[in-house]
Design an enzyme around this catalytic site. Structure first.
Site, mmCIF file in Angstrom:
data_model
loop_
_atom_site.group_PDB
_atom_site.id
_atom_site.type_symbol
_atom_site.label_atom_id
_atom_site.label_comp_id
_atom_site.label_asym_id
_atom_site.label_seq_id
_atom_site.Cartn_x
_atom_site.Cartn_y
_atom_site.Cartn_z
ATOM 1 N N ASP A 1 0.861 -1.212 0.031
ATOM 2 C CA ASP A 1 -0.108 -0.054 -0.026
ATOM 3 C C ASP A 1 0.916 1.293 -0.080
ATOM 4 O O ASP A 1 1.091 1.939 0.903
ATOM 5 C CB ASP A 1 -0.917 0.177 1.077
ATOM 6 C CG ASP A 1 -1.538 1.258 1.228
ATOM 7 O OD1 ASP A 1 -2.213 1.550 0.141
ATOM 8 O OD2 ASP A 1 -1.847 1.879 2.371
ATOM 9 N N HIS A 2 1.333 1.568 -1.188
ATOM 10 C CA HIS A 2 2.217 2.853 -1.207
ATOM 11 C C HIS A 2 1.343 4.012 -1.932
ATOM 12 O O HIS A 2 0.564 3.833 -2.697
ATOM 13 C CB HIS A 2 3.494 2.556 -2.224
ATOM 14 C CG HIS A 2 4.259 1.661 -1.546
ATOM 15 N ND1 HIS A 2 5.707 1.343 -1.957
ATOM 16 C CD2 HIS A 2 4.379 0.925 -0.500
ATOM 17 C CE1 HIS A 2 6.322 0.765 -1.347
ATOM 18 N NE2 HIS A 2 5.735 0.288 -0.352
ATOM 19 N N THR B 1 0.348 0.998 6.441
ATOM 20 C CA THR B 1 0.541 1.522 7.553
ATOM 21 C C THR B 1 -0.595 2.331 7.986
ATOM 22 O O THR B 1 -0.989 3.193 7.375
ATOM 23 C CB THR B 1 1.687 2.617 7.073
ATOM 24 O OG1 THR B 1 2.643 2.160 6.536
ATOM 25 C CG2 THR B 1 2.286 3.606 8.428
ATOM 26 N N THR C 1 11.254 -9.558 4.275
ATOM 27 C CA THR C 1 11.739 -9.822 2.818
ATOM 28 C C THR C 1 13.008 -10.812 2.823
ATOM 29 O O THR C 1 13.669 -10.548 3.785
ATOM 30 C CB THR C 1 11.778 -8.519 2.054
ATOM 31 O OG1 THR C 1 12.729 -7.734 2.688
ATOM 32 C CG2 THR C 1 10.552 -7.757 2.194
ATOM 33 N N GLY D 1 5.914 1.947 8.322
ATOM 34 C CA GLY D 1 5.694 2.929 7.403
ATOM 35 C C GLY D 1 7.147 3.622 6.706
ATOM 36 O O GLY D 1 8.074 3.342 7.552
ATOM 37 N N GLU D 2 7.137 4.148 5.795
ATOM 38 C CA GLU D 2 8.219 4.798 5.082
ATOM 39 C C GLU D 2 7.755 6.276 4.802
ATOM 40 O O GLU D 2 6.931 6.470 4.339
ATOM 41 C CB GLU D 2 8.587 4.091 3.824
ATOM 42 C CG GLU D 2 9.002 2.800 4.224
ATOM 43 C CD GLU D 2 9.411 1.897 2.796
ATOM 44 O OE1 GLU D 2 10.785 1.769 2.601
ATOM 45 O OE2 GLU D 2 8.449 1.761 2.219
#
Length: 334
Positions: free
Chosen positions: A37-38, A74, A192, A106-107
């Site tokens: 979800d970006h 996020t 990952t 988040g990022e």
């Protein structure tokens, strides 16, 4: 039992293409489909960033049996946790037994451009995630929820359309504290592939086990899911070149720290040679080599493998991988 999943690359393909690829994955026997979800992709040129929330509803309507979810969402900045609870409650009611909420801290690439906020330190991001998940679980199980936390508040809030049972929550992490928290509270853990082996052997899996033990939970109660980054093609050169689109993944944390513009991220990634771009990927034209290089992750305890392929021809990858690699994996590991 080994579960085989497909990672729908939301940053690389249009929503309609992702649906087509995911339907095909289901027809080939894949067990799950996960989408990140970006708000922004890793690359500006030819990049995509569809709404995972809207897309999952379309995917559920177009498929019959696959498990689907976010890897990851996020629930702490762009979304209020109550909206996440409402949305996934609806998805869970529409597609019972098929929806997973995968979350992370988040990022800045996703959260800062959409909100204009000052990006907080990891300690605050983790605290926000814990509080958000507490609220989400309350909204799935209680009525008239008045919640007053440090970061989030509700007043007599009710999710009217929700599944009969709370949805599984998977927590993504790359550090000891959040991994231990996942072991204590989550239904699954997400990480990952392609990082140093010491991270998995000495940090992630031991802390996951520690959290599970501290909570008095059975070990098998937590799904161990890993996004496997593989570039497989009968043409070895093509398999290598396909990784260029995802060169940003090879950037060190220091190189991409606080980079919030896809144009800048793209510039950093394009400066990398192909060999470094491929560093995070299992690149091979030999199906037996693929299995041998995937095998160590399974031996570490990962049982839900969600395969992410970097190339533009996802249908070709899915066909080749399902015919040549997946049967070998299932034969060897169940």
């Amino acid at each position: 039992m080994l579960k085989i999943g497909y990672k729908a690359s939301a940053e690389q393909f249009s929503p309609s293409d992702l649906l087509r690829f995911s339907e095909y994955a289901e027809s080939l026997g894949f067990d799950s489909v996960f989408i990140s979800d970006h708000f922004q992709p890793w690359r500006h040129t030819d990049g995509h960033a569809p709404s995972a929330l809207a897309w999952l509803g379309a995917l559920g309507g177009r498929t019959q049996r696959i498990i689907m979810g976010t890897s990851v969402l996020t629930p702490t900045f762009r979304y209020h946790p109550s909206i996440v609870a409402q949305t996934f409650g609806t998805l869970g009611q529409m597609f019972p037994g098929r929806v997973i909420l995968g979350v992370g801290t988040g990022e800045s690439l996703n959260e800062v451009p959409a909100t204009g906020m000052a990006w907080p330190e990891p300690k605050e991001r983790f605290a926000r995630l814990r509080e958000a998940l507490t609220l989400i679980r309350k909204l799935w199980t209680e009525e008239r929820v008045s919640f007053s936390g440090e970061y989030y508040k509700t007043e007599n809030a009710t999710i009217y359309d929700r599944p009969s049972e709370p949805l599984p929550i998977y927590i993504a992490g790359a550090g000891p504290m959040i991994t231990k928290y996942a072991g204590r509270t989550a239904d699954g853990f997400i990480c990952t592939s392609g990082k140093g082996w010491d991270l998995y052997r000495e940090t992630l899996l031991p802390n996951l086990a520690s959290g599970i033990e501290a909570a008095g939970r059975p070990s098998e109660s937590v799904d161990r899911m890993i996004e496997m980054k593989v570039s497989f093609d009968t043409d070895a050169k093509r398999a290598l070149e396909d990784t260029r689109h995802w060169a940003a993944l090879a950037l060190s944390p220091e190189e991409k720290m606080s980079v919030e513009d896809p144009l800048e991220m793209e510039k950093l990634a394009d400066a990398l040679p192909a060999e470094r771009a491929a560093k995070r990927w299992i690149v091979s034209s030999d199906p037996d080599e693929q299995v041998e290089r995937i095998k160590p992750y399974i031996e570490l305890g990962f049982r839900h493998l969600v395969f992410h392929a970097p190339g533009p021809d996802q249908m070709r990858f899915l066909k080749l991988f399902s015919e040549q690699v997946v049967p070998r994996l299932r034969k060897a590991f169940g």
